[in-house]
Design a protein around this motif. Structure first.
Motif, PDB file in Angstrom:
ATOM      1  N   ALA A 204      45.364 -58.908  63.551  1.00 60.89           N
ATOM      2  CA  ALA A 204      45.605 -57.585  62.976  1.00 60.89           C
ATOM      3  C   ALA A 204      46.907 -57.624  62.193  1.00 60.89           C
ATOM      4  N   ALA A 205      46.978 -56.759  61.191  1.00 59.61           N
ATOM      5  CA  ALA A 205      48.178 -56.701  60.353  1.00 59.61           C
ATOM      6  C   ALA A 205      48.382 -55.282  59.863  1.00 59.61           C
ATOM      7  N   SER A 206      49.586 -54.992  59.439  1.00 65.85           N
ATOM      8  CA  SER A 206      49.883 -53.704  58.819  1.00 65.85           C
ATOM      9  C   SER A 206      49.151 -53.604  57.483  1.00 65.85           C
ATOM     10  N   PRO A 207      48.631 -52.427  57.137  1.00 67.19           N
ATOM     11  CA  PRO A 207      47.988 -52.286  55.819  1.00 67.19           C
ATOM     12  C   PRO A 207      48.971 -52.522  54.672  1.00 67.19           C
TER      13      PRO A 207
ATOM     14  N   ARG B  61      52.370 -57.717  52.879  1.00 62.72           N
ATOM     15  CA  ARG B  61      52.323 -58.351  51.557  1.00 62.72           C
ATOM     16  C   ARG B  61      51.818 -57.378  50.481  1.00 62.72           C
ATOM     17  N   GLY B  62      52.328 -56.168  50.567  1.00 62.56           N
ATOM     18  CA  GLY B  62      51.981 -55.172  49.564  1.00 62.56           C
ATOM     19  C   GLY B  62      50.531 -54.744  49.593  1.00 62.56           C
ATOM     20  N   GLY B  63      49.890 -54.913  50.738  1.00 61.69           N
ATOM     21  CA  GLY B  63      48.486 -54.530  50.871  1.00 61.69           C
ATOM     22  C   GLY B  63      47.520 -55.646  50.558  1.00 61.69           C
TER      23      GLY B  63
ATOM     24  N   MET C 285      56.277 -55.732  71.683  1.00 57.46           N
ATOM     25  CA  MET C 285      57.200 -56.166  70.640  1.00 57.46           C
ATOM     26  C   MET C 285      56.444 -56.909  69.538  1.00 57.46           C
ATOM     27  N   LEU C 286      55.446 -57.687  69.911  1.00 53.01           N
ATOM     28  CA  LEU C 286      54.611 -58.374  68.917  1.00 53.01           C
ATOM     29  C   LEU C 286      53.933 -57.356  68.009  1.00 53.01           C
ATOM     30  N   ILE C 287      53.362 -56.323  68.599  1.00 54.38           N
ATOM     31  CA  ILE C 287      52.669 -55.297  67.828  1.00 54.38           C
ATOM     32  C   ILE C 287      53.641 -54.535  66.937  1.00 54.38           C
ATOM     33  N   ARG C 288      54.838 -54.263  67.462  1.00 55.92           N
ATOM     34  CA  ARG C 288      55.843 -53.575  66.658  1.00 55.92           C
ATOM     35  C   ARG C 288      56.196 -54.397  65.421  1.00 55.92           C
ATOM     36  N   SER C 289      56.319 -55.705  65.592  1.00 53.06           N
ATOM     37  CA  SER C 289      56.635 -56.581  64.472  1.00 53.06           C
ATOM     38  C   SER C 289      55.504 -56.569  63.442  1.00 53.06           C
ATOM     39  N   ALA C 290      54.255 -56.571  63.934  1.00 52.90           N
ATOM     40  CA  ALA C 290      53.117 -56.522  63.018  1.00 52.90           C
ATOM     41  C   ALA C 290      53.072 -55.196  62.267  1.00 52.90           C
ATOM     42  N   VAL C 291      53.318 -54.093  62.969  1.00 52.55           N
ATOM     43  CA  VAL C 291      53.341 -52.770  62.324  1.00 52.55           C
ATOM     44  C   VAL C 291      54.411 -52.723  61.243  1.00 52.55           C
ATOM     45  N   ASP C 292      55.529 -53.397  61.475  1.00 54.42           N
ATOM     46  CA  ASP C 292      56.621 -53.427  60.499  1.00 54.42           C
ATOM     47  C   ASP C 292      56.303 -54.317  59.298  1.00 54.42           C
ATOM     48  N   GLY C 293      55.155 -54.993  59.327  1.00 48.34           N
ATOM     49  CA  GLY C 293      54.755 -55.814  58.188  1.00 48.34           C
ATOM     50  C   GLY C 293      55.317 -57.216  58.190  1.00 48.34           C
ATOM     51  N   ASP C 294      55.743 -57.700  59.368  1.00 52.90           N
ATOM     52  CA  ASP C 294      56.351 -59.029  59.432  1.00 52.90           C
ATOM     53  C   ASP C 294      55.335 -60.160  59.361  1.00 52.90           C
ATOM     54  N   GLY C 295      54.075 -59.878  59.657  1.00 52.70           N
ATOM     55  CA  GLY C 295      53.071 -60.930  59.631  1.00 52.70           C
ATOM     56  C   GLY C 295      51.780 -60.481  60.287  1.00 52.70           C
ATOM     57  N   VAL C 296      50.901 -61.443  60.516  1.00 54.31           N
ATOM     58  CA  VAL C 296      49.609 -61.196  61.171  1.00 54.31           C
ATOM     59  C   VAL C 296      49.753 -61.565  62.644  1.00 54.31           C
ATOM     60  N   ALA C 297      49.326 -60.653  63.513  1.00 55.34           N
ATOM     61  CA  ALA C 297      49.443 -60.885  64.954  1.00 55.34           C
ATOM     62  C   ALA C 297      48.066 -61.075  65.575  1.00 55.34           C
ATOM     63  N   LEU C 298      47.981 -61.951  66.558  1.00 56.88           N
ATOM     64  CA  LEU C 298      46.779 -62.058  67.378  1.00 56.88           C
ATOM     65  C   LEU C 298      46.977 -61.088  68.536  1.00 56.88           C
ATOM     66  N   VAL C 299      46.245 -59.979  68.513  1.00 53.50           N
ATOM     67  CA  VAL C 299      46.510 -58.897  69.469  1.00 53.50           C
ATOM     68  C   VAL C 299      45.417 -58.810  70.514  1.00 53.50           C
TER      69      VAL C 299
ATOM     70  N   GLY D 138      45.684 -46.391  62.345  1.00 48.69           N
ATOM     71  CA  GLY D 138      45.771 -47.008  61.030  1.00 48.69           C
ATOM     72  C   GLY D 138      47.065 -47.745  60.776  1.00 48.69           C
ATOM     73  N   GLN D 139      47.942 -47.799  61.790  1.00 52.73           N
ATOM     74  CA  GLN D 139      49.181 -48.561  61.629  1.00 52.73           C
ATOM     75  C   GLN D 139      48.908 -50.058  61.561  1.00 52.73           C
ATOM     76  N   LEU D 140      47.805 -50.467  62.201  1.00 49.68           N
ATOM     77  CA  LEU D 140      47.344 -51.847  62.110  1.00 49.68           C
ATOM     78  C   LEU D 140      45.886 -51.850  61.662  1.00 49.68           C
ATOM     79  N   VAL D 141      45.529 -52.895  60.950  1.00 48.70           N
ATOM     80  CA  VAL D 141      44.144 -53.087  60.499  1.00 48.70           C
ATOM     81  C   VAL D 141      43.602 -54.342  61.162  1.00 48.70           C
ATOM     82  N   ARG D 142      42.455 -54.207  61.803  1.00 46.21           N
ATOM     83  CA  ARG D 142      41.811 -55.395  62.371  1.00 46.21           C
ATOM     84  C   ARG D 142      41.246 -56.238  61.233  1.00 46.21           C
TER      85      ARG D 142
END
Length: 301
Positions: A170-173, A176-178, A224-238, A250-254
């Protein structure tokens, strides 16, 4: 016989030190200094004529006799606390306390939002929820219920499997600018966030020959992993149970439709001495029903 009892200060200091196997943690709990705990324990050992701890440098380990004595004290303190509670206004009419320990991510994201329902059904039960990632000794620390995520091997405990869980990227929408990865293969160019859960099983399920990510931050707490993903730091395995709030909002997109089952499951664990308490039985019944409904809704088994 009562004239030969050690002082309450000595007993209290020793029980806390034995429970933690750490004088500093006992000092923090009792709002004393490390030296005060050490002094009280030494005095108790002199009073009883036997060592209660094995000392090696700054580390301490409770002896076999010390552990048995600590268990006696823990039960006695519980009885005292229960007797005192019964005398307090509102406590003498069936009020019960339930102590629950759960891993922080699960406690905050799944259990705490639902506890109000349990309390509404059981207004006489006071729930003390402890969020801890450590594998406490439930019996020694007087914890009635532990919600654990593991393989179900908890010797000497009464154990009920609650449900499983699944993993997916999952990643923030806005990552990388979407420009989110459109295929699993594009993860090779993505920043993959790391936790204690390995990426390799998901890579294999997706048919990828990628190596396990290395370097960067290793998140031990999934929140903390999810928070980092929501902040747009990268793709997380959640893990779905932990990330579902951010997915729903919608803060994260599968990413993709590929998920892998977790090798670990959620378990309801209770010491034998607590398993038959009315409040534990009530909480167990409620948890099993809540988890079954949740798992069925999400098709998690």
């Amino acid at each position: 016989m009562r004239e030969r009892l050690p002082t309450f200060q000595q007993l209290r200091a020793f029980e806390a030190a034995a429970r933690h196997e750490n004088f500093s943690r006992a000092a923090d709990e009792l709002h004393l200094t490390h030296g005060a705990i050490s002094h009280q324990v030494r005095a108790l050992e002199q009073e009883l004529g036997t060592p209660l701890f094995l000392r090696k440098g700054r580390s301490v380990k409770v002896t076999v006799d010390g552990r048995k004595f600590a268990q006696v004290l823990a039960k006695a303190f519980d009885d005292i606390a229960a007797g005192a509670d019964a005398l307090r206004p509102g406590r003498g009419r069936g009020g019960q306390r339930l102590t629950v320990s759960a891993i922080p991510s699960f406690a905050a994201r799944w259990l705490a939002p639902r506890l109000g329902q349990f309390i509404e059904q059981h207004p006489d039960i006071e729930v003390l929820l402890q969020a801890s990632g450590h594998m406490q000794d439930l019996e020694r620390e007087a914890i009635d219920v532990g919600i654990r995520f593991g393989r179900g091997r908890y010797p000497g405990m009464k154990v009920d499997r609650l449900m499983g869980d699944i993993y997916y990227p999952a990643a923030s929408p806005a990552y990388r600018g979407g420009a989110l990865p459109r295929t699993p293969a594009e993860l090779a160019q993505a920043t993959l966030l790391r936790s204690n859960e390995p990426w390799l099983p998901w890579f294999r399920a997706a048919g990828l020959a990628l190596a396990e990510p290395s370097g960067g931050v290793m998140f031990e707490d999934l929140s903390m992993l999810i928070r980092s993903a929501v902040d747009g730091d990268g793709v997380a395995l959640v893990r779905h149970v932990v990330a579902m709030q951010e997915i729903a909002s919608g803060q994260l997109v599968r990413l993709f439709d590929i998920a892998t089952p977790s090798p670990d499951d959620y378990y309801f664990v209770s010491p034998p001495g607590a398993a038959d308490k009315p409040q534990v039985r009530a909480f167990r019944t409620w948890m099993l029903a809540e988890m079954a409904a949740f798992a069925a809704e999400l098709r998690l088994t």
